[in-house]
Design an enzyme around this catalytic site. Sequence first.
Site, PDB file in Angstrom:
ATOM      1  N   ARG A  81       0.828  -1.210   0.000  1.00 36.01           N
ATOM      2  CA  ARG A  81       0.000   0.000   0.000  1.00 36.01           C
ATOM      3  C   ARG A  81       0.863   1.262   0.000  1.00 36.01           C
ATOM      4  O   ARG A  81       0.515   2.252  -0.645  1.00 36.01           O
ATOM      5  CB  ARG A  81      -0.958  -0.017   1.193  1.00 36.01           C
ATOM      6  CG  ARG A  81      -2.051   1.024   1.063  1.00 36.01           C
ATOM      7  CD  ARG A  81      -3.134   0.834   2.085  1.00 36.01           C
ATOM      8  NE  ARG A  81      -2.617   0.961   3.445  1.00 36.01           N
ATOM      9  CZ  ARG A  81      -3.321   0.677   4.533  1.00 36.01           C
ATOM     10  NH1 ARG A  81      -4.560   0.240   4.434  1.00 36.01           N
ATOM     11  NH2 ARG A  81      -2.793   0.827   5.725  1.00 36.01           N
ATOM     12  N   LYS A 184      -2.768   6.311   1.117  1.00 35.41           N
ATOM     13  CA  LYS A 184      -2.645   6.810   2.494  1.00 35.41           C
ATOM     14  C   LYS A 184      -1.711   8.019   2.526  1.00 35.41           C
ATOM     15  O   LYS A 184      -0.570   7.924   2.980  1.00 35.41           O
ATOM     16  CB  LYS A 184      -2.142   5.679   3.391  1.00 35.41           C
ATOM     17  CG  LYS A 184      -2.513   5.858   4.863  1.00 35.41           C
ATOM     18  CD  LYS A 184      -2.360   4.545   5.600  1.00 35.41           C
ATOM     19  CE  LYS A 184      -2.438   4.699   7.087  1.00 35.41           C
ATOM     20  NZ  LYS A 184      -3.699   5.225   7.594  1.00 35.41           N
ATOM     21  N   GLU A 220     -16.251   6.310   4.384  1.00 30.30           N
ATOM     22  CA  GLU A 220     -15.342   5.931   5.475  1.00 30.30           C
ATOM     23  C   GLU A 220     -15.936   6.303   6.833  1.00 30.30           C
ATOM     24  O   GLU A 220     -16.684   7.278   6.951  1.00 30.30           O
ATOM     25  CB  GLU A 220     -14.022   6.693   5.356  1.00 30.30           C
ATOM     26  CG  GLU A 220     -13.160   6.308   4.182  1.00 30.30           C
ATOM     27  CD  GLU A 220     -12.087   5.286   4.528  1.00 30.30           C
ATOM     28  OE1 GLU A 220     -12.281   4.434   5.413  1.00 30.30           O
ATOM     29  OE2 GLU A 220     -11.042   5.356   3.879  1.00 30.30           O
TER      30      GLU A 220
HETATM   31  N1  PLP Z   1      -9.451   4.195   6.455  1.00 29.14           N
HETATM   32  C1  PLP Z   1      -8.656   5.212   6.809  1.00 29.14           C
HETATM   33  C2  PLP Z   1      -9.001   6.580   6.372  1.00 29.14           C
HETATM   34  C3  PLP Z   1      -7.516   4.955   7.600  1.00 29.14           C
HETATM   35  O1  PLP Z   1      -6.723   5.959   7.992  1.00 29.14           O
HETATM   36  C4  PLP Z   1      -7.238   3.652   8.002  1.00 29.14           C
HETATM   37  C5  PLP Z   1      -6.055   3.357   8.799  1.00 29.14           C
HETATM   38  O2  PLP Z   1      -5.062   2.927   8.320  1.00 29.14           O
HETATM   39  C6  PLP Z   1      -8.100   2.628   7.592  1.00 29.14           C
HETATM   40  C7  PLP Z   1      -9.195   2.941   6.827  1.00 29.14           C
HETATM   41  C8  PLP Z   1      -7.859   1.211   7.992  1.00 29.14           C
HETATM   42  O3  PLP Z   1      -6.844   0.611   7.258  1.00 29.14           O
HETATM   43  P1  PLP Z   1      -5.977  -0.552   7.893  1.00 29.14           P
HETATM   44  O4  PLP Z   1      -6.931  -1.599   8.329  1.00 29.14           O
HETATM   45  O5  PLP Z   1      -5.119  -1.025   6.778  1.00 29.14           O
HETATM   46  O6  PLP Z   1      -5.225   0.026   9.002  1.00 29.14           O
HETATM   47  C1  COI Z   2      -4.305   3.316  11.353  1.00 25.45           C
HETATM   48  O1  COI Z   2      -5.314   2.677  11.634  1.00 25.45           O
HETATM   49  O2  COI Z   2      -3.173   2.820  11.330  1.00 25.45           O
HETATM   50  C2  COI Z   2      -4.386   4.714  10.995  1.00 25.45           C
HETATM   51  O3  COI Z   2      -3.558   5.149  10.279  1.00 25.45           O
HETATM   52  C3  COI Z   2      -5.496   5.508  11.519  1.00 25.45           C
HETATM   53  C4  COI Z   2      -5.097   6.856  12.085  1.00 25.45           C
HETATM   54  C5  COI Z   2      -4.264   6.791  13.308  1.00 25.45           C
HETATM   55  C6  COI Z   2      -4.580   7.776  11.042  1.00 25.45           C
END
Ligand code: PLP
Ligand code: COI
Length: 340
Positions: A81, A184, A220
Amino acid sequence: MSNNIDWKNLSFGYIKTDVNVRSYYRNGKWGQIEATSSEEITMHMAATCLHYGQAAFEGMKAFMGKDGKIRLFRWRENWKRLASSSRGILMAEVPEDIFKEAIDRVVLENKHFIPPYGTGGSLYIRPLLIGTGARVGVSPADEYLFMVFVTPVGPYFKEGFKPVKMQLVRDYDRAAPLGTGNIKVGGNYAASLRAGERAKGEGFAAPIFLEAKEKKYIDEAGPANFYGIKNNTYVTPESASILPSITNMSLRTLAEDLGLKVERRHITVEELATFEEAGACGTAAVISPIGEIHDRDTGDIYKISKDGNPGPWSEKLFKTLQGIQYGEVEDKFNWCDIVE
Ligand code: PLP
Ligand code: COI
């Protein structure tokens, strides 16, 4: 030192650890990984990360297992990612071996900051990639810094695994339909700040954003993906403007394994009334059950948790996921790597 950390009462905040690690991209090449105890970065005042938003990050976790082993959860997905984020805003891509070496090193050198097994905490790992080359015209940098710091954390939402209230908003968008919502990058979080702070000020854990073009579908749930459960089906949004959550991807696999059907499709606002359970999922949030969703414009309240407790499927998903992460449940999908 880590001696006086109150492991059982960690919040999702920053605690200084011993070292962070860095690699610089210069003259078309990534340099050796360096460890430093400095929390500062020095860079040119015209660095592209400062002006033009060339900044991407990741969020991942390491867990102290029941067997005393350190487990890293699905790190390769975070690497992929970050590479996708790099392509999205034209930054140099971090090679897989440098990414992994940096993670292993920062975790091992800060081993005593991993919350002990049984405390419910984990070591949050924050890889960061920024454009450091100087530019005045709008164009990508020729120099980059990749760094990784870690910090011990507890639950992201203070409620922990208790249902939270969220606020559905229409007057702010997190991401544009063909923008950067699916990667991200820092700009997405800047764009979410106003809605986020307002939601908190109005008594909610986070805002729920709608897909920006039609404003009909759930996108989201703050810094996490949304899911709803009904009729033995796990439903989560299909959208080009949400971050492809690694937690959500894992929950879809677990949901199927536990006997649920899985659907990725549009979820309309009206459909919220039909869910038996809902949650926000992400690395930081793990699963945060959603008890109520308040529509800020219409005043409608979607009461999802009838008794103020997490639903049975959310509980099963949470326990299975965390069980795998802490080495209590068989890791049959090979999601964890031992760091040693
Ligand atoms: N959506 C957003 C906007 C996020 O910042 C995050 C955090 O990383 C997620 C979703 C969840 O992604 P992940 O499960 O890969 O941490
Ligand atoms: C995460 O879940 O790792 C995120 O990045 C969410 C937030 C702290 C930005």
